[in-house]
Motif scaffolding. Sequence first.
Motif, PDB file in Angstrom:
ATOM      1  N   PRO A  27      -3.923 -61.427  58.016  1.00  0.00           N
ATOM      2  CA  PRO A  27      -3.069 -62.261  57.360  1.00  0.00           C
ATOM      3  C   PRO A  27      -1.664 -61.941  57.081  1.00  0.00           C
ATOM      4  O   PRO A  27      -0.620 -62.483  57.130  1.00  0.00           O
ATOM      5  N   PHE A  28      -1.854 -60.455  56.749  1.00  0.00           N
ATOM      6  CA  PHE A  28      -0.472 -59.868  56.373  1.00  0.00           C
ATOM      7  C   PHE A  28       0.551 -59.802  57.731  1.00  0.00           C
ATOM      8  O   PHE A  28       1.635 -60.077  57.646  1.00  0.00           O
ATOM      9  N   THR A  29      -0.135 -59.081  58.466  1.00  0.00           N
ATOM     10  CA  THR A  29       0.799 -58.982  59.845  1.00  0.00           C
ATOM     11  C   THR A  29       1.207 -60.289  60.514  1.00  0.00           C
ATOM     12  O   THR A  29       2.341 -60.230  60.895  1.00  0.00           O
ATOM     13  N   GLU A  31       2.193 -62.716  58.764  1.00  0.00           N
ATOM     14  CA  GLU A  31       3.202 -63.051  58.090  1.00  0.00           C
ATOM     15  C   GLU A  31       4.515 -62.405  58.067  1.00  0.00           C
ATOM     16  O   GLU A  31       5.608 -62.941  58.064  1.00  0.00           O
ATOM     17  N   HIS A  32       4.176 -61.201  57.981  1.00  0.00           N
ATOM     18  CA  HIS A  32       5.265 -60.180  57.717  1.00  0.00           C
ATOM     19  C   HIS A  32       6.025 -59.308  58.856  1.00  0.00           C
ATOM     20  O   HIS A  32       7.016 -58.980  59.056  1.00  0.00           O
ATOM     21  N   CYS A  33       5.147 -59.018  60.005  1.00  0.00           N
ATOM     22  CA  CYS A  33       5.485 -58.390  61.117  1.00  0.00           C
ATOM     23  C   CYS A  33       6.524 -58.981  61.737  1.00  0.00           C
ATOM     24  O   CYS A  33       7.584 -58.239  62.244  1.00  0.00           O
ATOM     25  N   PRO A  34       6.630 -60.226  62.317  1.00  0.00           N
ATOM     26  CA  PRO A  34       7.512 -60.864  63.011  1.00  0.00           C
ATOM     27  C   PRO A  34       8.959 -60.633  62.279  1.00  0.00           C
ATOM     28  O   PRO A  34      10.093 -60.731  63.026  1.00  0.00           O
ATOM     29  N   THR A  35       9.183 -60.506  61.005  1.00  0.00           N
ATOM     30  CA  THR A  35      10.466 -60.356  60.331  1.00  0.00           C
ATOM     31  C   THR A  35      10.508 -59.013  59.540  1.00  0.00           C
ATOM     32  O   THR A  35      11.451 -58.872  59.124  1.00  0.00           O
ATOM     33  N   CYS A  36       9.718 -58.070  60.041  1.00  0.00           N
ATOM     34  CA  CYS A  36       9.877 -56.661  59.324  1.00  0.00           C
ATOM     35  C   CYS A  36      11.165 -55.897  59.639  1.00  0.00           C
ATOM     36  O   CYS A  36      11.329 -55.822  60.933  1.00  0.00           O
ATOM     37  N   ARG A  37      11.668 -55.353  58.792  1.00  0.00           N
ATOM     38  CA  ARG A  37      12.875 -54.679  59.103  1.00  0.00           C
ATOM     39  C   ARG A  37      12.850 -53.094  59.680  1.00  0.00           C
ATOM     40  O   ARG A  37      13.590 -52.412  59.763  1.00  0.00           O
ATOM     41  N   THR A  38      11.658 -52.761  59.310  1.00  0.00           N
ATOM     42  CA  THR A  38      11.234 -51.314  59.600  1.00  0.00           C
ATOM     43  C   THR A  38       9.911 -51.397  60.610  1.00  0.00           C
ATOM     44  O   THR A  38       8.678 -50.929  60.133  1.00  0.00           O
ATOM     45  N   PRO A  39       9.997 -51.984  61.534  1.00  0.00           N
ATOM     46  CA  PRO A  39       8.934 -52.078  62.528  1.00  0.00           C
ATOM     47  C   PRO A  39       8.181 -50.658  62.787  1.00  0.00           C
ATOM     48  O   PRO A  39       9.021 -49.728  63.070  1.00  0.00           O
ATOM     49  N   CYS A  40       6.811 -50.841  62.825  1.00  0.00           N
ATOM     50  CA  CYS A  40       6.266 -49.413  62.984  1.00  0.00           C
ATOM     51  C   CYS A  40       5.813 -48.857  64.521  1.00  0.00           C
ATOM     52  O   CYS A  40       5.359 -47.806  64.943  1.00  0.00           O
ATOM     53  N   CYS A  41       5.893 -50.033  65.478  1.00  0.00           N
ATOM     54  CA  CYS A  41       5.557 -49.647  66.722  1.00  0.00           C
ATOM     55  C   CYS A  41       6.628 -48.938  67.504  1.00  0.00           C
ATOM     56  O   CYS A  41       7.221 -49.380  68.453  1.00  0.00           O
ATOM     57  N   ILE A 114      -1.558 -47.914  57.135  1.00  0.00           N
ATOM     58  CA  ILE A 114      -1.428 -48.813  55.865  1.00  0.00           C
ATOM     59  C   ILE A 114       0.064 -48.715  55.689  1.00  0.00           C
ATOM     60  O   ILE A 114       0.745 -47.740  55.170  1.00  0.00           O
ATOM     61  N   CYS A 115       0.950 -49.498  56.132  1.00  0.00           N
ATOM     62  CA  CYS A 115       2.719 -49.586  55.942  1.00  0.00           C
ATOM     63  C   CYS A 115       2.970 -49.661  54.690  1.00  0.00           C
ATOM     64  O   CYS A 115       2.393 -50.132  53.801  1.00  0.00           O
ATOM     65  N   GLN A 116       4.298 -49.425  54.330  1.00  0.00           N
ATOM     66  CA  GLN A 116       5.184 -49.411  53.203  1.00  0.00           C
ATOM     67  C   GLN A 116       5.055 -50.766  52.677  1.00  0.00           C
ATOM     68  O   GLN A 116       4.806 -51.345  51.560  1.00  0.00           O
ATOM     69  N   PRO A 117       5.210 -51.730  53.768  1.00  0.00           N
ATOM     70  CA  PRO A 117       5.405 -52.987  53.034  1.00  0.00           C
ATOM     71  C   PRO A 117       4.021 -53.553  52.694  1.00  0.00           C
ATOM     72  O   PRO A 117       4.141 -54.406  51.900  1.00  0.00           O
ATOM     73  N   MET A 118       2.914 -53.212  53.260  1.00  0.00           N
ATOM     74  CA  MET A 118       1.647 -53.675  52.737  1.00  0.00           C
ATOM     75  C   MET A 118       1.347 -53.152  51.484  1.00  0.00           C
ATOM     76  O   MET A 118       0.788 -53.646  50.454  1.00  0.00           O
ATOM     77  N   ARG A 119       1.836 -51.694  51.428  1.00  0.00           N
ATOM     78  CA  ARG A 119       1.462 -51.105  50.014  1.00  0.00           C
ATOM     79  C   ARG A 119       2.451 -51.621  48.801  1.00  0.00           C
ATOM     80  O   ARG A 119       1.885 -51.624  47.861  1.00  0.00           O
TER      81      ARG A 119
HETATM   82  S1  SF4 Z   1       5.578 -51.601  59.173  1.00  0.00           S
HETATM   83 FE1  SF4 Z   1       4.276 -53.166  58.578  1.00  0.00          FE
HETATM   84  S2  SF4 Z   1       5.227 -55.072  58.194  1.00  0.00           S
HETATM   85 FE2  SF4 Z   1       6.350 -53.808  59.538  1.00  0.00          FE
HETATM   86  S3  SF4 Z   1       5.594 -54.257  61.412  1.00  0.00           S
HETATM   87 FE3  SF4 Z   1       4.697 -52.449  60.852  1.00  0.00          FE
HETATM   88  S4  SF4 Z   1       2.751 -53.138  60.126  1.00  0.00           S
HETATM   89 FE4  SF4 Z   1       4.150 -55.022  60.343  1.00  0.00          FE
END
Ligand code: SF4
Length: 157
Positions: A27-29, A31-41, A114-119
């Motif tokens: 649910p979190f990813t 909603e938030h991953c497509p617009t994340c400003r600090t993507p983790c991949c 567990i990324c910072q946006p989640m935290r």
């Molecule tokens: S840092 Fe978190 S919110 Fe951003 S792309 Fe990675 S999992 Fe998604």
Amino acid sequence: MRNRGSRLDPISEYRSAQQALRVLFQPFTAEHCPTCRTPCCRKPARIQPLDLILLETLISPNPVPPGAVERAAGEWLESAAAAADPDLGPCEFLTGTGCRFPGDLRPLGCTAFICQPMRSRLSAESLDALIVGVGRVEAAHVRLAESLGLGGGAESA
Ligand code: SF4
Ligand code: SF4
């Protein structure tokens, strides 16, 4: 595929734990991953040799070639050494449709992250559930590594 009794074999247990954790993250990813400003991949990715060995062993039609463990370990060490560089580009396993690893065999370091946006955005209750799920995946990873004679345990990100 099960061992004696009702306990899953180590690889099935690991994949099952990954699946359960992904359900919690989803649910979190979504909603938030497509617009994340600090993507983790991004490189260097949190990929360990065992992640690559499992991928080759379980997904590739070919068996793990001689020296694959050593090569994967070398690549991982190079990746870790490159961590000081802040901009190495997207992870080489990232495609236009997402990660090239199967959904239940993502690298442990990616799965357990567990990324910072989640935290900062999730409730304490949701975060606690993620932490429990991550613990289950890490424990399953330790048992899997031991079953393959690759003891030393899980290394989370
Ligand atoms: S840092 Fe978190 S919110 Fe951003 S792309 Fe990675 S999992 Fe998604
Ligand atoms: S291996 Fe997959 S999940 Fe991990 S950083 Fe690369 S694309 Fe992302």
